[in-house]
Enzyme design. Sequence first.
Site, short mmCIF file in Angstrom:
data_model
loop_
_atom_site.label_atom_id
_atom_site.label_comp_id
_atom_site.label_asym_id
_atom_site.label_seq_id
_atom_site.Cartn_x
_atom_site.Cartn_y
_atom_site.Cartn_z
N HIS A 198 0.81 -1.27 0.02
CA HIS A 198 0.00 -0.08 -0.04
C HIS A 198 0.91 1.53 0.08
O HIS A 198 0.45 2.18 -0.64
CB HIS A 198 -1.09 0.04 1.20
CG HIS A 198 -1.99 -0.93 0.97
ND1 HIS A 198 -2.14 -2.20 1.38
CD2 HIS A 198 -3.23 -0.91 -0.01
CE1 HIS A 198 -3.00 -2.91 0.95
NE2 HIS A 198 -3.63 -2.15 0.27
N GLU A 439 -10.80 -10.95 -4.56
CA GLU A 439 -9.42 -10.82 -4.19
C GLU A 439 -8.92 -12.05 -3.20
O GLU A 439 -7.88 -11.99 -2.91
CB GLU A 439 -9.08 -9.57 -3.60
CG GLU A 439 -9.81 -9.06 -2.47
CD GLU A 439 -9.52 -7.92 -1.86
OE1 GLU A 439 -8.56 -7.40 -2.22
OE2 GLU A 439 -10.42 -7.37 -1.06
N ASP A 463 -4.26 -8.55 -4.02
CA ASP A 463 -4.48 -9.68 -2.84
C ASP A 463 -4.75 -10.97 -3.71
O ASP A 463 -4.41 -12.03 -3.10
CB ASP A 463 -5.69 -9.25 -1.93
CG ASP A 463 -5.13 -8.42 -0.90
OD1 ASP A 463 -4.02 -8.48 -0.43
OD2 ASP A 463 -5.88 -7.33 -0.43
N CYS A 510 -9.67 -3.64 -10.36
CA CYS A 510 -9.13 -2.26 -9.62
C CYS A 510 -7.66 -2.75 -8.99
O CYS A 510 -7.01 -1.63 -8.51
CB CYS A 510 -10.08 -1.67 -8.59
SG CYS A 510 -10.38 -2.94 -7.39
C1 PEP Z 1 -6.28 -5.42 -4.49
O1 PEP Z 1 -6.06 -6.40 -3.71
O2 PEP Z 1 -5.94 -5.56 -5.61
C2 PEP Z 1 -6.87 -4.19 -4.13
C3 PEP Z 1 -7.44 -3.42 -4.92
O3 PEP Z 1 -7.17 -3.88 -2.80
P1 PEP Z 1 -5.97 -3.21 -1.91
O4 PEP Z 1 -4.67 -3.04 -2.91
O5 PEP Z 1 -6.40 -1.95 -1.12
O6 PEP Z 1 -5.52 -4.28 -1.04
MG MG Z 2 -7.06 -5.96 -1.66
#
Ligand code: PEP
Ligand code: MG
Length: 591
Positions: A198, A439, A463, A510
């Site tokens: 993140h 995910e 994820d 996403c």
């Molecule tokens: C993902 O896991 O691809 C996602 C978009 O969520 P995050 O990166 O916030 O875990």
């Molecule tokens: Mg995620």
Amino acid sequence: MPHKENKEITLKGIGGSPGICIGKAYLVDKQGVDVVPKYTIFNGDLETEKKRFKVAVKKALDELHKIIIDTPEELRENAQILETHAVLLKDKMLYGRTIETIDRERINAEWALRKVVLAIKPLFESMGDSYLRDRAEDVVNVSDRIMKHLTGAQVININNIDKRVILIAKELSPAETSQINLDRVMGFVTDRGGRSSHTSIIARTLEIPAVLGLEKITSIIHNDDIIIVDGTAGVVVINPSDETLAETESRKNAYEARRALYARSGHLPATTKDGLIMAVMGNIELPEEVVAVRDRGGDGIGLYRTEFQYMARKSFPGEEELFEHYREVVELMPDKPVTIRTLDINGDKAVAYASEPEENPVLGLRAIRYCLQKPKVFMTQLRAILRAAHFGQVRLLLPMISRIEEIIEAKRLLAEATDSLKKDGIAHQKKIPVGVMIEVPSAAIMADTLAKEIDFFSIGTNDLIQYTMAIDRNNRHVAYLYSPINPAVLRLLKHITDSAARYDIPVFMCGEMAGEVIYVPILLGMGLKELSVNPQSIPIIKDAIRLLNLDQAKKFVEKLLKQNTAEKIEHLVQSTYGELLNNGNFKTWER
Ligand code: PEP
Ligand code: MG
């Protein structure tokens, strides 16, 4: 002190966020806690030295009590670990033995404390009981807290930096990264972290270059060293020569000129050669980032990671505050969808007042699991979202779904939130589309069943890859396994998109895979209708879509699915689309 020898040193890490910056290094680690001085105390000064230790313990204790008192009543149980630390501070083993050691060995308090910790830590670690074993961590934590007061070392608040610098840190948490002041911080470099952490994601949204996973950079770089951070190539250069500086400057200018060029085409629709319009949306973490999505021609917000409003504070935000944030985002995106994802805290996004230490946080009480166990927290957010939905086109997205029961329960609570708003006479949107993040592998496998319960899927590859391949997305040592085109991942993606097609629900993506130009043909061929990417990639992804043909992409995917290694798939992708998409301009950044 800067490096004396002034020798150019080049280090390769993981490119966390593209772009280049050149500037002075600024170390943000707790200096003094790791480096402990040793000196002799003369007999006459022993009492003063012991007193110095006692004062440091008292300060550490006061600090802990203040944190405990500031913890709201309903979260007191989370503060239990701090109560344990407070007890440990005065424990005979740590406190008593340190004082004895100062006396007996006539050494300074820092060294005595370090010696005692090194002696008692293994005692805890060797205990059979896992509870007692965990106390070893607490001993280190408590001793760090005392040491900080002994050495006067401070954790530097990155908000208070008063010059333009490049941050160098062992690790920056997502919350710290989101606090970065863009007028002061040009880029950052860390020992730890991976490309889909993140911290990287936020750096990309903030559009500051970052290189992560350099392992020992904090012990190599000195404050004020001149450094180059090339987030595109994942390289850091310390004390660059004049030639390196000149060459980097010209690459930096070319990169920025290219970005400016893309920005102009961002507002046009992304239509494939055979006429399919794909939506390209933006991922945001904070309301302020909506403008970046709008300016780059984003077709909406495909992922609003709401957990950042819960970080860097002492207690949960209330409904009114959340509502104001959400309404701001919705109003800045008139006539375009805004996908608000419910709270995805814990994992690597732990929130001090809401999280308990977990042995495997990424597999723990994260996201929807947390929300369903804390319905009050969830309800507050759901009400705020429904209220904001009254002002625009809101879609609700549930993270980390791993079984159908979670969807049913979340929908039940959503209906309850709607009823309560109606009863309270507060304006809200009665019905909004509800989608789930796919995910977790179990959700991907069950996609055909889940599709009957919801309005859309949004694939979170960050994820999904982590859990499918059983690799920590922040760990650079297993980064080689982190591949969106691993055949297992591709098969899961195909199953998800086929299930969505069978039940006629849209499927979006996403995760960070959607922001990689070279993977766009695969996503198009699999039937994705919408991609959501970091704001700066929007125009680049749109340009790539305009070069592609849906029919060809579908056939290409069929071919890819017959391969059994990521290497073969990579080869096919590069040989088919490499030249078209990468030819200099389209390469977002090197892997
Ligand atoms: C993902 O896991 O691809 C996602 C978009 O969520 P995050 O990166 O916030 O875990
Ligand atoms: Mg995620």
